[in-house]
Scaffold this active site. Structure first.
Site, PDB file in Angstrom:
ATOM      1  N   HIS A  97       0.798  -1.224   0.000  1.00 11.30           N
ATOM      2  CA  HIS A  97       0.000   0.000   0.000  1.00 11.30           C
ATOM      3  C   HIS A  97       0.836   1.282   0.000  1.00 11.30           C
ATOM      4  O   HIS A  97       0.287   2.368  -0.185  1.00 11.30           O
ATOM      5  CB  HIS A  97      -0.990  -0.011   1.171  1.00 11.30           C
ATOM      6  CG  HIS A  97      -2.306   0.615   0.855  1.00 11.30           C
ATOM      7  ND1 HIS A  97      -3.446   0.424   1.600  1.00 11.30           N
ATOM      8  CD2 HIS A  97      -2.674   1.463  -0.160  1.00 11.30           C
ATOM      9  CE1 HIS A  97      -4.443   1.126   1.066  1.00 11.30           C
ATOM     10  NE2 HIS A  97      -4.008   1.759   0.009  1.00 11.30           N
ATOM     11  N   ASP A 123     -10.074  -0.521   3.677  1.00 12.66           N
ATOM     12  CA  ASP A 123      -8.897  -1.086   4.340  1.00 12.66           C
ATOM     13  C   ASP A 123      -9.235  -1.474   5.782  1.00 12.66           C
ATOM     14  O   ASP A 123     -10.051  -0.817   6.425  1.00 12.66           O
ATOM     15  CB  ASP A 123      -7.805   0.011   4.341  1.00 12.66           C
ATOM     16  CG  ASP A 123      -6.394  -0.504   4.561  1.00 12.66           C
ATOM     17  OD1 ASP A 123      -6.215  -1.516   5.245  1.00 12.66           O
ATOM     18  OD2 ASP A 123      -5.458   0.149   4.041  1.00 12.66           O
ATOM     19  N   HIS A 162      -7.000  -1.106   7.901  1.00 12.91           N
ATOM     20  CA  HIS A 162      -6.087  -0.191   8.598  1.00 12.91           C
ATOM     21  C   HIS A 162      -6.320   1.259   8.174  1.00 12.91           C
ATOM     22  O   HIS A 162      -6.921   1.509   7.124  1.00 12.91           O
ATOM     23  CB  HIS A 162      -4.638  -0.579   8.269  1.00 12.91           C
ATOM     24  CG  HIS A 162      -4.315  -2.017   8.500  1.00 12.91           C
ATOM     25  ND1 HIS A 162      -4.354  -2.963   7.510  1.00 12.91           N
ATOM     26  CD2 HIS A 162      -3.973  -2.669   9.640  1.00 12.91           C
ATOM     27  CE1 HIS A 162      -4.040  -4.152   8.012  1.00 12.91           C
ATOM     28  NE2 HIS A 162      -3.801  -4.005   9.305  1.00 12.91           N
ATOM     29  N   ASP A 190      -3.579   3.377   7.895  1.00 12.18           N
ATOM     30  CA  ASP A 190      -2.355   3.780   7.184  1.00 12.18           C
ATOM     31  C   ASP A 190      -2.052   5.263   7.394  1.00 12.18           C
ATOM     32  O   ASP A 190      -1.693   5.992   6.463  1.00 12.18           O
ATOM     33  CB  ASP A 190      -2.439   3.405   5.695  1.00 12.18           C
ATOM     34  CG  ASP A 190      -2.511   1.889   5.506  1.00 12.18           C
ATOM     35  OD1 ASP A 190      -2.159   1.153   6.448  1.00 12.18           O
ATOM     36  OD2 ASP A 190      -2.930   1.438   4.423  1.00 12.18           O
ATOM     37  N   HIS A 221       4.127   1.016   4.245  1.00 11.38           N
ATOM     38  CA  HIS A 221       2.734   0.737   3.810  1.00 11.38           C
ATOM     39  C   HIS A 221       1.710   1.096   4.886  1.00 11.38           C
ATOM     40  O   HIS A 221       0.515   1.149   4.595  1.00 11.38           O
ATOM     41  CB  HIS A 221       2.553  -0.721   3.335  1.00 11.38           C
ATOM     42  CG  HIS A 221       2.373  -1.733   4.418  1.00 11.38           C
ATOM     43  ND1 HIS A 221       1.705  -2.931   4.231  1.00 11.38           N
ATOM     44  CD2 HIS A 221       2.783  -1.742   5.707  1.00 11.38           C
ATOM     45  CE1 HIS A 221       1.706  -3.628   5.356  1.00 11.38           C
ATOM     46  NE2 HIS A 221       2.352  -2.936   6.259  1.00 11.38           N
ATOM     47  N   ASP A 263      -7.377  -1.824  -0.391  1.00 11.57           N
ATOM     48  CA  ASP A 263      -6.421  -2.763   0.205  1.00 11.57           C
ATOM     49  C   ASP A 263      -7.188  -4.070   0.419  1.00 11.57           C
ATOM     50  O   ASP A 263      -8.226  -4.072   1.092  1.00 11.57           O
ATOM     51  CB  ASP A 263      -5.944  -2.148   1.535  1.00 11.57           C
ATOM     52  CG  ASP A 263      -4.904  -2.981   2.260  1.00 11.57           C
ATOM     53  OD1 ASP A 263      -4.884  -4.215   2.092  1.00 11.57           O
ATOM     54  OD2 ASP A 263      -4.125  -2.380   3.025  1.00 11.57           O
ATOM     55  N   ASP A 304      -6.777  -6.391   2.290  1.00 11.03           N
ATOM     56  CA  ASP A 304      -6.981  -6.807   3.684  1.00 11.03           C
ATOM     57  C   ASP A 304      -8.201  -6.144   4.313  1.00 11.03           C
ATOM     58  O   ASP A 304      -8.571  -6.466   5.447  1.00 11.03           O
ATOM     59  CB  ASP A 304      -5.704  -6.644   4.521  1.00 11.03           C
ATOM     60  CG  ASP A 304      -5.327  -5.209   4.847  1.00 11.03           C
ATOM     61  OD1 ASP A 304      -6.206  -4.347   4.977  1.00 11.03           O
ATOM     62  OD2 ASP A 304      -4.105  -4.951   5.003  1.00 11.03           O
ATOM     63  N   GLU A 358      -1.891  -4.867  -2.104  1.00  9.60           N
ATOM     64  CA  GLU A 358      -1.600  -5.837  -1.040  1.00  9.60           C
ATOM     65  C   GLU A 358      -1.924  -7.287  -1.386  1.00  9.60           C
ATOM     66  O   GLU A 358      -1.960  -8.147  -0.508  1.00  9.60           O
ATOM     67  CB  GLU A 358      -2.258  -5.433   0.296  1.00  9.60           C
ATOM     68  CG  GLU A 358      -1.729  -4.123   0.907  1.00  9.60           C
ATOM     69  CD  GLU A 358      -0.378  -4.238   1.627  1.00  9.60           C
ATOM     70  OE1 GLU A 358       0.042  -5.369   1.931  1.00  9.60           O
ATOM     71  OE2 GLU A 358       0.258  -3.180   1.856  1.00  9.60           O
TER      72      GLU A 358
HETATM   73  N1  LIG Z   1      -1.359  -1.253   4.160  1.00 10.70           N
HETATM   74  C1  LIG Z   1      -1.333  -2.037   5.228  1.00 10.70           C
HETATM   75  N2  LIG Z   1      -1.622  -3.310   5.127  1.00 10.70           N
HETATM   76  N3  LIG Z   1      -0.978  -1.478   6.387  1.00 10.70           N
HETATM   77  C2  LIG Z   1      -0.830  -2.184   7.631  1.00 10.70           C
HETATM   78  C3  LIG Z   1      -0.295  -1.269   8.698  1.00 10.70           C
HETATM   79  C4  LIG Z   1      -0.173  -1.966  10.026  1.00 10.70           C
HETATM   80  C5  LIG Z   1       0.265  -1.068  11.179  1.00 10.70           C
HETATM   81  N4  LIG Z   1      -0.724  -0.084  11.488  1.00 10.70           N
HETATM   82  C6  LIG Z   1       1.598  -0.392  10.854  1.00 10.70           C
HETATM   83  O1  LIG Z   1       1.645   0.787  10.701  1.00 10.70           O
HETATM   84  O2  LIG Z   1       2.602  -1.062  10.780  1.00 10.70           O
HETATM   85 MN   LIG Z   2      -3.547  -0.410   3.666  1.00  5.50          MN
HETATM   86 MN   LIG Z   3      -4.519  -2.828   5.342  1.00  2.88          MN
END
Ligand SMILES: NC(=[NH2+])NCCC[C@H](N)C(=O)O
Ligand SMILES: [Mn+2]
Ligand SMILES: [Mn+2]
Length: 300
Positions: free
Chosen positions: A100, A123, A125, A127, A140, A227, A229, A272
Site C-alpha cells: 500500500h 482497508d 487499517h 495507514d 505501507h 487494500d 486486507d 496488497e
Molecule cells: N497497508 C497495510 N496493510 N498497512 C498495515 C499497517 C499496520 C500497522 N498499522 C503499521 O503501521 O505497521
Molecule cells: Mn492499507
Molecule cells: Mn490494510
C-alpha cells in the site's frame, strides 16, 4: 467513467516486511484483470510494470524507522509521474500493487489534477502512521498520512507540492485495526471513518450511500484505494497483514456496484495481493471480480 484506461503495475514489496506482494501485479493479470476490462468494453492500455530497485542490505534495515525509504520514494516518484501523465491524456489510471505504500505515488500524480480529490480508503487499517508513531517502520502503514502532508519530506514532497489531499475529503471503510496515534489523528483532523462496528450496524448499503453523498458534495474526483486486507482473511487470505472480522465478498461487491452506479470514481488502485501467502490465487481472483463490479459488470 472514462472509457480509455491505463493500467500501471507496481511490483513493490519494500513498504513492509513480508516478501511476495511484489508479485501482485502478475497475479492480478493472471487472474484476468485486463480481459475483464476489455470484456466491459474499455479501451485498455496496459503500461506494464514500473521498475523497482532492490534494497541494499544496509537500507533494508530500518533507517529512522522508515524501512527502504529511498527505494520506496524512488518508485513512488516514477508512479506519480506516470499517473499524472495518464490523467493529462484523459485516461483513467488503474494501478495494481504492490504494497500500500504505492498510494503515495498514485495520489501524488492524481491529485495534481484536482482541487479537491476525494479518497475512499477501503482497508482494515488507517495507514495514518509516520516514523514517529509507526509500530513497524513499514511505509505501507503511512501512505494516507503522507498524502495529508505528514511524514518524511522525501515522501510528502513528491512532485513538489503538499498536501495532496484534505482530511475532509477522505472516507475510510472497513477499519478494525487502528494504532492509538492513528485514532488521535482521525479525531483531530475529523476524518470520516466507517469501522466494522458501524458497517455491521448500518449495513453496507447505508454506508456506501453516505460515503457517496458525502464525497459528491465537495470533491471534483474520487480515488478508490482498495487494500485487499479490508476483506475478511477467510475470503482474501493472500495479504501480508490480515485482520479478522473483515468485509465479506458480498458486501464488497455491493460497495463496488454502488460506486459504479454513482459514477464518482475517477481513478483506482488494488493493493496488497500477495500470491505467496494466497490459496491458489484466490485473493487475486477476488480482486479481479471486484474490478469487474467497479467497472460496471452486471448480471442482468
Ligand atoms: N497497508 C497495510 N496493510 N498497512 C498495515 C499497517 C499496520 C500497522 N498499522 C503499521 O503501521 O505497521
Ligand atoms: Mn492499507
Ligand atoms: Mn490494510
Amino acid at each position: 467513467m472514462k472509457t480509455n484506461m491505463s493500467v500501471i503495475g507496481v511490483p513493490m514489496d519494500l513498504g513492509q516486511n513480508r516478501r511476495g506482494v511484489d508479485m501482485g501485479p502478475s497475479a492480478l493479470r493472471y487472474a484476468g484483470v485486463i480481459e475483464t476490462l476489455q470484456r466491459l468494453k474499455y479501451n485498455v492500455n496496459d503500461l506494464g510494470d514500473i521498475p523497482i530497485s532492490r534494497p541494499d542490505n544496509k537500507e533494508s534495515r530500518q533507517e529512522d524507522n522508515l524501512r527502504n525509504l529511498h527505494q520506496v520514494a524512488e518508485a513512488n516518484q516514477k508512479l506519480a509521474e506516470m499517473a499524472e501523465q495518464e490523467i493529462a491524456k484523459n485516461r483513467f489510471p488503474l494501478i495494481l500493487g504492490g504494497d500500500h505504500s504505492i498510494a503515495i505515488g498514485s495520489l501524488a500524480g492524481i491529485a495534481k489534477h484536482y482541487k479537491n480529490l476525494g479518497v475512499i480508503w477501503y482497508d482494515a487499517h488507517g495507514d495514518l502512521n509516520c516514523a514517529e508513531t509507526s509500530p513497524s517502520g513499514n511505509i505501507h502503514g503511512m501512505p494516507l498520512a503522507v498524502s495529508l502532508g505528514i511524514g518524511h519530506e522525501k515522501l510528502t514532497n513528491i512532485l513538489d507540492y503538499q498536501p495532496k489531499i484534505k482530511p475532509e475529503n477522505i472516507v475510510i471503510v472497513g477499519a478494525r485495526s487502528l494504532d492509538p496515534e492513528e485514532r488521535e489523528l482521525i479525531r483531530e483532523k475529523g476524518i470520516k471513518v466507517f469501522t466494522m462496528h458501524e458497517i455491521d450496524r448500518m449495513g453496507m448499503t447505508n454506508v456506501m450511500t453516505e460515503t457517496i453523498d458525502y464525497l459528491q458534495e465537495n470533491t471534483d474526483g474520487v480515488h478508490l484505494s482498495l487494500d485487499l486486507d479490508g476483506l475478511d482473511p477467510e475470503e482474501a487470505p493472500g495479504v501480508g497483514t490480515p485482520v479478522l472480522g473483515g468485509l465479506s465478498y458480498r458486501e464488497s461487491h455491493l460497495a463496488m456496484e454502488m460506486l459504479a452506479e454513482s459514477k464518482i470514481i475517477t481513478s483506482a488502485e488494488f493493493v496488497e495481493v500477495n500470491p505467496i501467502l494466497d490459496d491458489k490465487n484466490k485473493t487475486a481472483t477476488l480482486a479481479v471480480g471486484l474490478v469487474g463490479s467497479l467497472f460496471g459488470e452486471k448480471l442482468k
